[in-house]
Design a protein around this motif. Structure first.
Motif, PDB file in Angstrom:
ATOM      1  N   UNK A  35      -0.396  -4.077   8.522  1.00  0.00           N
ATOM      2  CA  UNK A  35      -1.019  -2.989   7.710  1.00  0.00           C
ATOM      3  C   UNK A  35       0.116  -1.922   7.387  1.00  0.00           C
ATOM      4  N   UNK A  36       0.747  -1.564   8.394  1.00  0.00           N
ATOM      5  CA  UNK A  36       1.839  -0.572   8.343  1.00  0.00           C
ATOM      6  C   UNK A  36       3.080  -0.966   7.197  1.00  0.00           C
ATOM      7  N   UNK A  37       3.271  -2.222   7.443  1.00  0.00           N
ATOM      8  CA  UNK A  37       4.175  -2.826   6.617  1.00  0.00           C
ATOM      9  C   UNK A  37       3.971  -2.858   4.938  1.00  0.00           C
ATOM     10  N   UNK A  38       2.632  -3.199   4.856  1.00  0.00           N
ATOM     11  CA  UNK A  38       2.152  -3.226   3.556  1.00  0.00           C
ATOM     12  C   UNK A  38       1.888  -1.898   2.740  1.00  0.00           C
ATOM     13  N   UNK A  39       1.884  -0.775   3.538  1.00  0.00           N
ATOM     14  CA  UNK A  39       1.911   0.519   2.892  1.00  0.00           C
ATOM     15  C   UNK A  39       2.912   1.110   2.490  1.00  0.00           C
ATOM     16  N   UNK A  54      -1.540  -6.389 -13.236  1.00  0.00           N
ATOM     17  CA  UNK A  54      -0.990  -6.820 -11.840  1.00  0.00           C
ATOM     18  C   UNK A  54      -0.530  -5.905 -10.922  1.00  0.00           C
ATOM     19  N   UNK A  55       0.177  -4.613 -11.721  1.00  0.00           N
ATOM     20  CA  UNK A  55       0.649  -3.654 -11.020  1.00  0.00           C
ATOM     21  C   UNK A  55      -0.578  -2.915 -10.305  1.00  0.00           C
ATOM     22  N   UNK A  56      -1.629  -2.836 -11.155  1.00  0.00           N
ATOM     23  CA  UNK A  56      -3.043  -2.171 -10.721  1.00  0.00           C
ATOM     24  C   UNK A  56      -3.340  -2.939  -9.470  1.00  0.00           C
ATOM     25  N   UNK A  57      -3.514  -4.367  -9.843  1.00  0.00           N
ATOM     26  CA  UNK A  57      -4.114  -4.996  -8.469  1.00  0.00           C
ATOM     27  C   UNK A  57      -3.194  -4.910  -7.228  1.00  0.00           C
ATOM     28  N   UNK A  58      -2.048  -5.030  -7.528  1.00  0.00           N
ATOM     29  CA  UNK A  58      -0.963  -4.909  -6.294  1.00  0.00           C
ATOM     30  C   UNK A  58      -1.193  -3.682  -5.431  1.00  0.00           C
ATOM     31  N   UNK A  59      -1.252  -2.642  -6.486  1.00  0.00           N
ATOM     32  CA  UNK A  59      -1.249  -1.302  -5.576  1.00  0.00           C
ATOM     33  C   UNK A  59      -2.613  -1.053  -5.084  1.00  0.00           C
ATOM     34  N   UNK A  60      -3.608  -1.581  -5.495  1.00  0.00           N
ATOM     35  CA  UNK A  60      -4.844  -1.332  -4.851  1.00  0.00           C
ATOM     36  C   UNK A  60      -4.940  -2.131  -3.387  1.00  0.00           C
ATOM     37  N   UNK A  61      -4.217  -3.164  -3.529  1.00  0.00           N
ATOM     38  CA  UNK A  61      -4.188  -4.118  -2.271  1.00  0.00           C
ATOM     39  C   UNK A  61      -3.320  -3.589  -1.264  1.00  0.00           C
ATOM     40  N   UNK A  62      -2.235  -3.050  -1.717  1.00  0.00           N
ATOM     41  CA  UNK A  62      -1.388  -2.282  -0.712  1.00  0.00           C
ATOM     42  C   UNK A  62      -1.516  -1.056  -0.309  1.00  0.00           C
ATOM     43  N   UNK A  63      -2.263  -0.466  -1.040  1.00  0.00           N
ATOM     44  CA  UNK A  63      -2.826   0.891  -0.769  1.00  0.00           C
ATOM     45  C   UNK A  63      -1.781   1.762  -0.137  1.00  0.00           C
ATOM     46  N   UNK A  64      -1.046   2.103  -1.044  1.00  0.00           N
ATOM     47  CA  UNK A  64       0.239   2.838  -0.284  1.00  0.00           C
ATOM     48  C   UNK A  64      -0.012   4.174  -0.045  1.00  0.00           C
ATOM     49  N   UNK A  66       1.352   6.978   0.529  1.00  0.00           N
ATOM     50  CA  UNK A  66       2.390   8.113   0.360  1.00  0.00           C
ATOM     51  C   UNK A  66       3.602   8.281   1.201  1.00  0.00           C
ATOM     52  N   UNK A  67       3.557   7.276   2.146  1.00  0.00           N
ATOM     53  CA  UNK A  67       4.873   7.129   3.150  1.00  0.00           C
ATOM     54  C   UNK A  67       5.874   6.543   2.339  1.00  0.00           C
ATOM     55  N   UNK A  68       7.068   6.954   2.913  1.00  0.00           N
ATOM     56  CA  UNK A  68       8.294   6.525   2.094  1.00  0.00           C
ATOM     57  C   UNK A  68       8.472   5.150   1.993  1.00  0.00           C
ATOM     58  N   UNK A  69       8.645   4.549   1.078  1.00  0.00           N
ATOM     59  CA  UNK A  69       8.651   3.027   0.890  1.00  0.00           C
ATOM     60  C   UNK A  69       9.982   2.542   1.748  1.00  0.00           C
ATOM     61  N   UNK A  70       9.697   1.419   2.496  1.00  0.00           N
ATOM     62  CA  UNK A  70      10.958   0.710   2.876  1.00  0.00           C
ATOM     63  C   UNK A  70      11.332  -0.525   2.218  1.00  0.00           C
ATOM     64  N   UNK A  71      10.370  -1.084   1.233  1.00  0.00           N
ATOM     65  CA  UNK A  71      10.466  -2.273   0.504  1.00  0.00           C
ATOM     66  C   UNK A  71       9.908  -2.075  -0.966  1.00  0.00           C
ATOM     67  N   UNK A  72      10.590  -2.726  -1.920  1.00  0.00           N
ATOM     68  CA  UNK A  72      10.234  -3.024  -3.284  1.00  0.00           C
ATOM     69  C   UNK A  72       9.980  -4.333  -3.456  1.00  0.00           C
ATOM     70  N   UNK A  73       8.601  -4.441  -4.300  1.00  0.00           N
ATOM     71  CA  UNK A  73       8.119  -5.829  -4.514  1.00  0.00           C
ATOM     72  C   UNK A  73       8.405  -5.709  -6.140  1.00  0.00           C
ATOM     73  N   UNK A  74       9.184  -6.736  -6.301  1.00  0.00           N
ATOM     74  CA  UNK A  74       9.584  -7.138  -7.975  1.00  0.00           C
ATOM     75  C   UNK A  74       8.799  -8.433  -8.379  1.00  0.00           C
ATOM     76  N   UNK A  75       8.154  -8.343  -9.451  1.00  0.00           N
ATOM     77  CA  UNK A  75       7.191  -9.171  -9.954  1.00  0.00           C
ATOM     78  C   UNK A  75       7.483  -9.464 -11.452  1.00  0.00           C
TER      79      UNK A  75
END
Length: 170
Positions: A35-39, A54-64, A66-75
């Motif tokens: 869960x913390x990795x996905x955020x 797709x961006x909206x669907x992914x963002x709703x599932x990853x539920x960012x 506000x933490x500093x991102x460690x990863x980027x998902x390129x699609x």
């Protein structure tokens, strides 16, 4: 007699499964490793209408959170509609919409590609006499496919997070 045999088989299978080492994917709930990795994943912009969905669907599932991102998902998406059935007047009677995604999980610290995979799904669409109704059906299919493919992507990323970052069981 059959009930006793069925019950014995059920008890035996339960005992076998308990020792197989299965672990819940989201162990630890919202503070667990997965869960913390996905955020901590940001979704890079994706082109086009399908990309917006797709961006909206992914963002709703990853539920960012506000933490500093460690990863980027390129699609990168491939969205195609193909005619399948043909009527006597040579008009298309049925279409198939295919949505395929190639995605990469990238570590922002060093730019390394951690996961490179594909996901996809397809939907059948009836072509009716009304062009408006057909376009509406095509759009609805794209929305559903975006949700399905986003679920596949997030599930695969969650499995990756569990396998690479979860503490090993004793």
């Amino acid at each position: 007699m059959k009930r006793i045999a069925s019950l014995a088989a059920l008890v035996l299978s339960a005992l076998c499964v308990s020792g197989c080492g299965l672990r819940p994917l989201y162990a630890g709930g919202g503070s667990g490793v997965v869960a913390t990795t996905l955020t901590r994943i940001e979704v890079a912009p994706i082109e086009g209408k399908a990309g917006w969905l797709m961006t909206g669907a992914l963002n709703s599932r990853l539920s960012a959170g506000g933490a500093t991102p460690l990863y980027r998902l390129e699609v990168r998406l491939d969205d195609k509609i193909t005619g399948l059935g043909v009527r006597r007047d040579d008009s298309v009677a049925r279409e198939q919409r295919k949505l395929r995604a190639r995605y990469q999980l990238i570590d922002l610290a060093n730019g390394a590609v951690l996961l490179d995979a594909t996901a996809g799904s397809d939907a059948g669409i009836d072509v009716v006499g009304s062009e408006y109704a057909t376009i509406a059906a095509e759009n609805t299919a794209l929305e559903r496919l975006s949700d399905i493919v986003a679920d596949q992507i997030v599930s695969r990323v969650a499995l990756y997070a569990q396998r690479t970052q979860a503490p090993k069981a004793p």
